[in-house]
Design a protein around this motif. Structure first.
Motif, PDB file in Angstrom:
ATOM      1  N   ILE A 173       0.835  -1.202   0.000  1.00  0.00           N
ATOM      2  CA  ILE A 173       0.000   0.000   0.000  1.00  0.00           C
ATOM      3  C   ILE A 173       0.872   1.256   0.000  1.00  0.00           C
ATOM      4  CG2 ILE A 173      -1.649   1.333   1.375  1.00  0.00           C
ATOM      5  CD1 ILE A 173      -2.869  -1.325   2.277  1.00  0.00           C
ATOM      6  N   LYS A 174       2.010   1.173   0.683  1.00  0.00           N
ATOM      7  CA  LYS A 174       2.895   2.339   0.760  1.00  0.00           C
ATOM      8  C   LYS A 174       3.681   2.546  -0.529  1.00  0.00           C
ATOM      9  CE  LYS A 174       3.815   4.622   3.834  1.00  0.00           C
ATOM     10  NZ  LYS A 174       3.307   5.963   4.207  1.00  0.00           N
ATOM     11  N   VAL A 175       4.281   1.478  -1.070  1.00  0.00           N
ATOM     12  CA  VAL A 175       5.175   1.642  -2.222  1.00  0.00           C
ATOM     13  C   VAL A 175       4.480   1.382  -3.549  1.00  0.00           C
ATOM     14  CG1 VAL A 175       7.162   1.000  -0.820  1.00  0.00           C
ATOM     15  CG2 VAL A 175       6.012  -0.753  -2.158  1.00  0.00           C
ATOM     16  N   LYS A 176       3.270   0.775  -3.519  1.00  0.00           N
ATOM     17  CA  LYS A 176       2.450   0.525  -4.712  1.00  0.00           C
ATOM     18  C   LYS A 176       3.042  -0.524  -5.649  1.00  0.00           C
ATOM     19  CE  LYS A 176       0.024   3.921  -3.142  1.00  0.00           C
ATOM     20  NZ  LYS A 176      -1.150   3.636  -2.293  1.00  0.00           N
ATOM     21  N   GLU A 177       4.090  -1.190  -5.251  1.00  0.00           N
ATOM     22  CA  GLU A 177       4.707  -2.218  -6.095  1.00  0.00           C
ATOM     23  C   GLU A 177       4.832  -3.488  -5.260  1.00  0.00           C
ATOM     24  OE1 GLU A 177       8.406  -0.647  -7.376  1.00  0.00           O
ATOM     25  OE2 GLU A 177       7.525   0.794  -8.779  1.00  0.00           O
ATOM     26  N   TYR A 178       3.953  -4.451  -5.549  1.00  0.00           N
ATOM     27  CA  TYR A 178       3.895  -5.629  -4.690  1.00  0.00           C
ATOM     28  C   TYR A 178       5.168  -6.456  -4.757  1.00  0.00           C
ATOM     29  CZ  TYR A 178       2.958  -8.642  -8.747  1.00  0.00           C
ATOM     30  OH  TYR A 178       3.053  -9.328  -9.924  1.00  0.00           O
ATOM     31  N   TRP A 179       5.833  -6.471  -5.928  1.00  0.00           N
ATOM     32  CA  TRP A 179       7.029  -7.312  -6.043  1.00  0.00           C
ATOM     33  C   TRP A 179       8.167  -6.781  -5.170  1.00  0.00           C
ATOM     34  CZ3 TRP A 179       4.750  -4.658 -10.106  1.00  0.00           C
ATOM     35  CH2 TRP A 179       5.382  -3.485 -10.510  1.00  0.00           C
ATOM     36  N   SER A 180       8.193  -5.480  -4.930  1.00  0.00           N
ATOM     37  CA  SER A 180       9.244  -4.925  -4.073  1.00  0.00           C
ATOM     38  C   SER A 180       9.103  -5.442  -2.647  1.00  0.00           C
ATOM     39  CB  SER A 180       9.172  -3.394  -4.079  1.00  0.00           C
ATOM     40  OG  SER A 180       9.361  -2.883  -5.380  1.00  0.00           O
ATOM     41  N   ALA A 181       7.886  -5.381  -2.128  1.00  0.00           N
ATOM     42  CA  ALA A 181       7.647  -5.854  -0.762  1.00  0.00           C
ATOM     43  C   ALA A 181       7.867  -7.358  -0.660  1.00  0.00           C
ATOM     44  CB  ALA A 181       6.225  -5.489  -0.332  1.00  0.00           C
ATOM     45  N   ALA A 182       7.320  -8.108  -1.624  1.00  0.00           N
ATOM     46  CA  ALA A 182       7.427  -9.567  -1.574  1.00  0.00           C
ATOM     47  C   ALA A 182       8.876 -10.022  -1.712  1.00  0.00           C
ATOM     48  CB  ALA A 182       6.569 -10.188  -2.676  1.00  0.00           C
ATOM     49  N   ASN A 183       9.606  -9.451  -2.666  1.00  0.00           N
ATOM     50  CA  ASN A 183      10.996  -9.860  -2.879  1.00  0.00           C
ATOM     51  C   ASN A 183      11.870  -9.540  -1.675  1.00  0.00           C
ATOM     52  OD1 ASN A 183      10.334 -10.778  -5.406  1.00  0.00           O
ATOM     53  ND2 ASN A 183      11.100  -8.991  -6.496  1.00  0.00           N
ATOM     54  N   PHE A 184      11.628  -8.392  -1.065  1.00  0.00           N
ATOM     55  CA  PHE A 184      12.410  -8.021   0.118  1.00  0.00           C
ATOM     56  C   PHE A 184      12.180  -9.018   1.250  1.00  0.00           C
ATOM     57  CE2 PHE A 184      12.345  -5.933   4.291  1.00  0.00           C
ATOM     58  CZ  PHE A 184      13.685  -5.589   4.404  1.00  0.00           C
ATOM     59  N   LEU A 185      10.919  -9.337   1.527  1.00  0.00           N
ATOM     60  CA  LEU A 185      10.613 -10.244   2.631  1.00  0.00           C
ATOM     61  C   LEU A 185      11.079 -11.668   2.335  1.00  0.00           C
ATOM     62  CD1 LEU A 185       7.080  -8.972   3.704  1.00  0.00           C
ATOM     63  CD2 LEU A 185       9.218  -8.756   4.965  1.00  0.00           C
ATOM     64  N   GLN A 186      10.980 -12.098   1.082  1.00  0.00           N
ATOM     65  CA  GLN A 186      11.446 -13.439   0.728  1.00  0.00           C
ATOM     66  C   GLN A 186      12.958 -13.555   0.912  1.00  0.00           C
ATOM     67  OE1 GLN A 186      10.059 -14.238  -3.234  1.00  0.00           O
ATOM     68  NE2 GLN A 186       7.925 -14.413  -2.614  1.00  0.00           N
ATOM     69  N   ALA A 187      13.684 -12.544   0.457  1.00  0.00           N
ATOM     70  CA  ALA A 187      15.139 -12.558   0.630  1.00  0.00           C
ATOM     71  C   ALA A 187      15.507 -12.525   2.113  1.00  0.00           C
ATOM     72  CB  ALA A 187      15.758 -11.364  -0.097  1.00  0.00           C
ATOM     73  N   PHE A 188      14.763 -11.760   2.875  1.00  0.00           N
ATOM     74  CA  PHE A 188      15.006 -11.650   4.315  1.00  0.00           C
ATOM     75  C   PHE A 188      14.791 -12.998   4.999  1.00  0.00           C
ATOM     76  CE2 PHE A 188      14.107 -10.239   8.658  1.00  0.00           C
ATOM     77  CZ  PHE A 188      15.104  -9.296   8.842  1.00  0.00           C
ATOM     78  N   LEU A 189      13.702 -13.672   4.659  1.00  0.00           N
ATOM     79  CA  LEU A 189      13.415 -14.979   5.250  1.00  0.00           C
ATOM     80  C   LEU A 189      14.461 -16.011   4.845  1.00  0.00           C
ATOM     81  CD1 LEU A 189       9.529 -15.201   4.792  1.00  0.00           C
ATOM     82  CD2 LEU A 189      10.780 -14.813   6.917  1.00  0.00           C
ATOM     83  N   THR A 190      14.878 -15.981   3.587  1.00  0.00           N
ATOM     84  CA  THR A 190      15.875 -16.940   3.106  1.00  0.00           C
ATOM     85  C   THR A 190      17.189 -16.803   3.856  1.00  0.00           C
ATOM     86  OG1 THR A 190      14.894 -16.895   0.892  1.00  0.00           O
ATOM     87  CG2 THR A 190      17.135 -17.740   1.070  1.00  0.00           C
TER      88      THR A 190
END
Length: 270
Positions: A173-190
């Motif tokens: 909702i803040k950045v309007k680009e879902y792949w940015s949020a998803a990719n960041f969290l996926q990399a963080f979890l990995t």
């Protein structure tokens, strides 16, 4: 209560209909942990030609005598984690792009339920995929009871991801680009969850971060039970507490994002 349950079922029904449009992903989802585990084992075999002690070092460092089982349990939790986080972010991004987010928000439905329970069907389908994926473990000497207990532990371990999914939606909702949020969290979890290596190998500051991630507890919980038939109650209690904490934090942060977005008008802009 009836209205509350109807709202939850409506959000879940919508997502289930989306999932059933392309059920082939369930097959891919079931196979992928084996593909990743096999690749990791093949790298170990290649390393053994250079260092004959590669597998003994692996056993000493991980405490596991079965490399395939070690990687399979880790990757088996990694992919559902990625799915829940990415879907939560992608769904919110799709609603923003199609202009339907504001329609949902002006409806009488509770906004928190939309953000929270849109991801829950994916946990259920992820569990279905994992049951299919982990079924060959029964051929490795694991009893049906142990298998069911392990699957229950995986399910409990995935519940805190609902809160992470809400945080991913908030970022979208803040950045309007879902792949940015998803990719960041996926990399963080990995990096911090220990899917493919013990978190004890990480630097101290990274270990501190891993201790606040539910995925690291879930991986350790399932591995310990599958390999040693021992339940780590400390990890189990930690996951339950994290489920409460992450979901609460996700909902509270959503309300802050919602309030600030409505004040500035940015919540409805694409």
């Amino acid at each position: 209560m009836r209205r509350f349950l109807l709202e939850i079922s409506a959000h879940m029904y919508k997502e289930i209909k989306y999932i059933m449009r392309d059920p082939a992903w369930l097959v891919v989802f079931s196979i992928f942990p084996y593909v990743m585990a096999a690749m990791s084992c093949l790298m170990g075999i290649a390393s053994s030609y250079i260092s004959p002690d590669a597998f003994s070092e692996f056993q000493r460092n991980t405490g596991s005598s079965n490399a395939m089982l070690y990687f399979l349990t880790g990757y088996g939790i990694m992919f559902p984690s990625f799915l829940v986080v990415s879907v939560a972010s992608e769904n919110t991004g799709a609603e923003i792009a199609s202009g339907t987010l504001e329609q949902i928000f002006v409806s009488p439905a509770k906004r928190e339920l939309f953000i929270l329970f849109s991801s829950f069907p994916y946990i259920l389908f992820a569990m279905l995929g994992l049951i299919v994926s982990y079924a060959p473990l029964l051929l490795m000497g694991i009893s049906i009871l142990d298998f069911l207990i392990a699957m229950t532990m995986v399910f409990i371990g995935l519940l805190p991801l609902l809160g992470l999914g809400v945080l991913a939606s908030n970022l979208t909702i803040k950045v309007k680009e879902y792949w940015s949020a998803a990719n960041f969290l996926q990399a963080f979890l990995t990096l911090f969850s220990g899917f493919a290596y013990p978190i004890s190998f990480l630097p101290e500051w990274m270990r501190l971060v891993s201790h606040v991630l539910p995925t690291s507890y879930a991986v350790e919980l399932v591995r310990k039970y599958v390999e040693a038939h021992s339940i780590s109650y400390s990890n189990l209690y930690g996951i339950v507490l994290m489920a409460i904490a992450y979901i609460t934090a996700g909902v509270m942060s959503f309300r802050l994002v919602e309030k600030e977005g409505e004040r500035s008008g940015s919540i409805y802009s694409s």
